[in-house]
Design a protein around this motif. Structure first.
Motif: not given
Length: 143
Positions: A16-40
């Motif tokens: 799962v983590e390997e696939r997420v890294n593959q998918l996010s690799a082309p977006h390294k120059s983008a702003t990454i907005v992360s959410f984890e666990g409990k969020f609104e």
């Protein structure tokens, strides 16, 4: 840069983590907005609808969201539906991923599975040792 969005889950967390890294690799120059666990959910909706002042590209990553472990109420389900329909309009790619299994009978899961490209990673079974060896040799060759 792809704006496709994905829902990735499975008990084989390394894959799962390997696939997420593959998918996010082309977006390294983008702003990454992360959410984890409990969020609104309102914070997630705001991230989807608001343009970034400092970058024209944005990637939204949601790791182990609370709505897979706790059943959302009716208003939260409606908010989630609104957010999911907002994803293609936003033009931003979204990656939702769960390290572990997901109850696919829950409303939140079915809503997300219908809207996003879904990938599941289950561990190899005991009788699939040939697949395990094939995977290992592929990884060794890649490295």
């Amino acid at each position: 840069m792809s704006t496709e969005s994905y829902f990735i889950f499975g008990e084989e967390t390394f894959l799962v983590e390997e696939r997420v890294n593959q998918l996010s690799a082309p977006h390294k120059s983008a702003t990454i907005v992360s959410f984890e666990g409990k969020f609104e959910l309102s914070e997630l909706k705001m991230a989807l609808t608001m343009a970034d002042m400092f970058a024209s590209k944005k990637l939204i990553m949601i790791k182990n969201p609370w709505f897979f472990s706790k059943a959302p109420d009716t208003s939260q389900i409606n908010d989630l539906k609104d957010i999911i329909t907002e994803i293609p309009k936003s033009g931003y790619p979204v990656i939702i991923y769960q390290l572990g299994s997901v109850d696919q009978r829950k409303k939140a899961t079915t809503i997300i599975k219908k809207a996003l490209k879904t990938e599941s990673f289950a561990p190899y079974k005991d009788w699939e040792q040939d697949k395990v060896m094939g995977w290992i040799s592929t990884k060794v060759k890649q490295m």
